[in-house]
Motif scaffolding. Structure first.
Motif, mmCIF file in Angstrom:
data_model
loop_
_atom_site.group_PDB
_atom_site.id
_atom_site.type_symbol
_atom_site.label_atom_id
_atom_site.label_comp_id
_atom_site.label_asym_id
_atom_site.label_seq_id
_atom_site.Cartn_x
_atom_site.Cartn_y
_atom_site.Cartn_z
ATOM 1 N N CYS A 14 0.819 -1.276 0.223
ATOM 2 C CA CYS A 14 -0.242 0.032 -0.056
ATOM 3 C C CYS A 14 0.665 1.490 -0.129
ATOM 4 O O CYS A 14 1.826 1.327 0.748
ATOM 5 N N GLY A 15 0.556 2.174 -0.852
ATOM 6 C CA GLY A 15 1.303 3.522 -1.006
ATOM 7 C C GLY A 15 0.776 4.222 0.007
ATOM 8 O O GLY A 15 -0.166 4.082 0.853
ATOM 9 N N SER A 16 1.214 5.617 0.016
ATOM 10 C CA SER A 16 0.780 6.561 1.001
ATOM 11 C C SER A 16 -0.717 6.785 1.160
ATOM 12 O O SER A 16 -1.114 7.253 0.273
ATOM 13 N N GLY A 17 -1.275 6.735 2.397
ATOM 14 C CA GLY A 17 -2.606 6.987 2.390
ATOM 15 C C GLY A 17 -3.358 5.811 1.959
ATOM 16 O O GLY A 17 -4.688 5.977 2.120
ATOM 17 N N GLY A 53 0.940 8.027 7.308
ATOM 18 C CA GLY A 53 0.272 7.222 6.315
ATOM 19 C C GLY A 53 0.615 6.016 5.857
ATOM 20 O O GLY A 53 0.132 5.357 4.794
ATOM 21 N N HIS A 54 1.579 5.405 6.537
ATOM 22 C CA HIS A 54 2.137 4.127 6.411
ATOM 23 C C HIS A 54 2.032 3.635 7.745
ATOM 24 O O HIS A 54 3.129 3.647 8.713
ATOM 25 N N ALA A 55 1.097 2.749 8.113
ATOM 26 C CA ALA A 55 0.845 2.360 9.435
ATOM 27 C C ALA A 55 1.801 1.521 10.000
ATOM 28 O O ALA A 55 2.287 1.374 11.119
ATOM 29 N N GLY A 96 1.924 0.222 4.661
ATOM 30 C CA GLY A 96 2.988 0.975 4.763
ATOM 31 C C GLY A 96 4.356 0.160 4.270
ATOM 32 O O GLY A 96 4.475 -1.115 4.144
ATOM 33 N N ARG A 97 4.897 1.133 3.451
ATOM 34 C CA ARG A 97 6.211 0.606 2.645
ATOM 35 C C ARG A 97 7.471 1.348 3.207
ATOM 36 O O ARG A 97 7.159 2.132 3.925
ATOM 37 N N PHE A 98 8.373 0.858 2.915
ATOM 38 C CA PHE A 98 9.839 1.478 3.099
ATOM 39 C C PHE A 98 10.582 2.363 2.079
ATOM 40 O O PHE A 98 10.314 1.804 0.793
ATOM 41 N N HIS A 99 10.860 3.277 2.145
ATOM 42 C CA HIS A 99 11.411 4.350 1.073
ATOM 43 C C HIS A 99 12.953 4.323 1.218
ATOM 44 O O HIS A 99 13.554 4.673 2.487
ATOM 45 N N MET A 100 13.637 4.774 0.365
ATOM 46 C CA MET A 100 15.202 4.975 0.481
ATOM 47 C C MET A 100 15.371 6.197 1.319
ATOM 48 O O MET A 100 16.389 6.272 2.050
ATOM 49 N N TYR A 101 14.538 7.176 0.972
ATOM 50 C CA TYR A 101 14.802 8.343 1.663
ATOM 51 C C TYR A 101 14.617 8.352 3.224
ATOM 52 O O TYR A 101 15.100 9.243 4.011
ATOM 53 N N GLU A 102 14.057 7.361 3.881
ATOM 54 C CA GLU A 102 13.920 7.244 5.154
ATOM 55 C C GLU A 102 15.252 6.710 5.965
ATOM 56 O O GLU A 102 15.462 6.600 7.094
ATOM 57 N N ASN A 136 0.945 3.185 -5.328
ATOM 58 C CA ASN A 136 1.711 4.335 -4.664
ATOM 59 C C ASN A 136 0.909 5.659 -5.018
ATOM 60 O O ASN A 136 -0.198 5.555 -5.648
ATOM 61 N N ALA A 137 1.247 6.518 -4.303
ATOM 62 C CA ALA A 137 0.657 8.185 -4.499
ATOM 63 C C ALA A 137 1.818 8.734 -5.480
ATOM 64 O O ALA A 137 3.208 8.572 -5.391
ATOM 65 N N ALA A 138 1.448 9.368 -6.604
ATOM 66 C CA ALA A 138 2.164 9.914 -7.372
ATOM 67 C C ALA A 138 1.601 11.394 -7.845
ATOM 68 O O ALA A 138 0.591 11.786 -7.879
ATOM 69 N N MET A 148 8.188 8.444 -5.277
ATOM 70 C CA MET A 148 9.605 8.164 -4.377
ATOM 71 C C MET A 148 9.598 6.495 -3.937
ATOM 72 O O MET A 148 10.402 6.316 -3.021
ATOM 73 N N SER A 149 9.098 5.625 -5.036
ATOM 74 C CA SER A 149 8.928 4.278 -4.363
ATOM 75 C C SER A 149 8.965 3.495 -5.633
ATOM 76 O O SER A 149 9.127 3.569 -6.763
ATOM 77 N N THR A 150 8.474 2.220 -5.204
ATOM 78 C CA THR A 150 7.895 1.236 -6.205
ATOM 79 C C THR A 150 8.864 0.370 -7.121
ATOM 80 O O THR A 150 8.916 -0.532 -7.210
ATOM 81 N N ASN A 194 2.131 19.206 -0.921
ATOM 82 C CA ASN A 194 2.637 18.822 0.419
ATOM 83 C C ASN A 194 2.099 17.551 0.664
ATOM 84 O O ASN A 194 1.366 17.034 0.181
ATOM 85 N N HIS A 195 2.688 16.683 1.785
ATOM 86 C CA HIS A 195 2.368 15.261 2.203
ATOM 87 C C HIS A 195 0.933 15.222 2.669
ATOM 88 O O HIS A 195 0.153 14.256 2.127
ATOM 89 N N GLU A 196 0.372 16.273 3.364
ATOM 90 C CA GLU A 196 -0.847 16.204 3.798
ATOM 91 C C GLU A 196 -2.002 16.373 2.533
ATOM 92 O O GLU A 196 -2.958 15.426 2.769
HETATM 93 O O1 LIG Z 1 4.740 5.054 -0.740
HETATM 94 P P1 LIG Z 1 4.573 6.176 -1.677
HETATM 95 O O2 LIG Z 1 5.131 5.991 -2.795
HETATM 96 O O3 LIG Z 1 2.995 6.171 -2.198
HETATM 97 O O4 LIG Z 1 4.621 7.565 -1.171
HETATM 98 C C1 LIG Z 1 4.637 8.899 -1.768
HETATM 99 C C2 LIG Z 1 6.083 9.275 -2.179
HETATM 100 C C3 LIG Z 1 6.337 10.014 -0.774
HETATM 101 O O5 LIG Z 1 6.683 8.932 0.113
HETATM 102 C C4 LIG Z 1 4.977 10.389 -0.404
HETATM 103 C C5 LIG Z 1 5.081 11.904 -0.686
HETATM 104 O O6 LIG Z 1 3.887 12.463 -0.322
HETATM 105 O O7 LIG Z 1 3.812 9.922 -0.972
#
Ligand SMILES: O=P(O)(O)O[C@@H]1C[C@H](O)[C@@H](CO)O1
Length: 291
Positions: free
Chosen positions: A33-36, A65-67, A85-91, A117-119, A221-223, A258-260
């Motif tokens: 699952c991507g963000s949210g 947004g990643h429980a 919730g996934r893991f990102h390189m930027y973390e 993902n969210a994009a 930023m993932s996938t 923004n992320h929100e």
């Molecule tokens: O995990 P995803 O790729 O859905 O998250 C996207 C990319 C960033 O982590 C974040 C930016 O709002 O959402």
């Protein structure tokens, strides 16, 4: 020789064995699952769920947004495992850690990976709230040498030089389009190219213009790392991007992202995505791996 970021086969196996000892579920499909978008797991019946912090060897989620929960359960009679919730390189995770769950899933018996993902969109014809079926990707960190498959190849998972043309399964993409048509949502369904950038900052205008010229439809930023590792070990892959914002491409535009706002839009389409993913899984022929 193994670098400090390399994970040996036994570590994946240890985590897989622990999970197999904790649940009766034997999943064939995994969903990330991507963000949210963690609500995709809510559709699972007969759930067994585990906090990432309780799973030996699992990394931890740090992004809103990643429980940080792994949920096993049934979707229309098909056994699935879902990462809320996934893991990102930027973390700060190494790419081996980012993709750790995918190899664990392989050892659990999973043969199909669904990534979401969210994009942000670059394509002029896309709108906020559109769902993009991923046809292909551009992996910017990968092109620059940041690849989860770097280091000694683990032949038990796959070959040293895996092909990546056709990595997003064609028949699953077609099936998803048919489902969207039946659901009456085709007007906001697209198919396109996802591009992974490192993040965590959103793009500058010059970067956005570069990506647009390269033919990128959506940026995130993932996938890509998870998809590479899944394909390397022989899984079939299906991917969806939810377009949560339009990437600013003009110096006249005062919009910022923004992320929100990303999480808000994810919420808006959560039900549609849940129905689409559920229907896709229910139509899959899981046993012989053909759609
Ligand atoms: O995990 P995803 O790729 O859905 O998250 C996207 C990319 C960033 O982590 C974040 C930016 O709002 O959402």
């Amino acid at each position: 020789m193994h670098s400090k970021d390399q994970i040996c086969h036994e570590e994946y196996q240890r985590t897989a064995d622990w999970l197999l000892s904790q649940t009766q579920h034997r999943p064939k499909v995994a969903i990330i699952c991507g963000s949210g978008l963690g609500m995709l797991a809510d559709a699972l019946k007969c759930q067994d769920s585990f906090k990432y912090s309780d799973i030996p060897g699992f990394p931890q989620s740090t992004v809103k947004g990643h429980a940080g929960r792994l949920v096993f359960g049934e979707l229309k009679g098909k056994t699935c495992v879902c990462m809320q919730g996934r893991f990102h390189m930027y973390e700060g995770h190494s790419l081996s850690k980012v993709t750790f769950p995918v190899r664990v899933f392989k050892l659990l018996g999973v043969d199909t990976l669904i990534v979401t993902n969210a994009a942000g969109s670059l394509a002029d014809s896309y709108s906020c709230g559109d769902i993009m079926i991923i046809r292909d990707h551009i992996n910017f960190p990968g092109l620059a040498g940041l690849n989860p498959l770097n280091g000694p190849n683990d032949d038990k998972f796959g070959t040293r030089f895996p092909p990546m043309s056709g990595v997003y399964d064609k028949s699953l993409r077609k099936m998803a389009f048919d489902i969207c048509k039946n659901m009456g949502v085709s007007q906001y369904v697209q198919e396109g190219v996802y591009c992974m950038v490192g993040g965590p900052n959103f793009e500058t205008i010059a970067e956005a213009r570069l990506l647009h010229r390269l033919g990128v439809d959506a940026v995130g930023m993932s996938t890509a790392p998870e998809v590479l590792v899944a394909s390397h070990c022989g899984m079939r892959v299906f991917g969806l991007s939810l377009i949560t914002n339009k990437v600013v491409k003009s110096y006249e535009d005062n919009e910022t992202v923004n992320h929100e706002a990303v999480l808000e839009v994810s919420k808006m389409r959560s039900e549609t995505l849940q129905v689409l993913v559920t229907e896709l899984i229910s139509r899959m022929d899981i046993n012989n791996n053909t759609a």
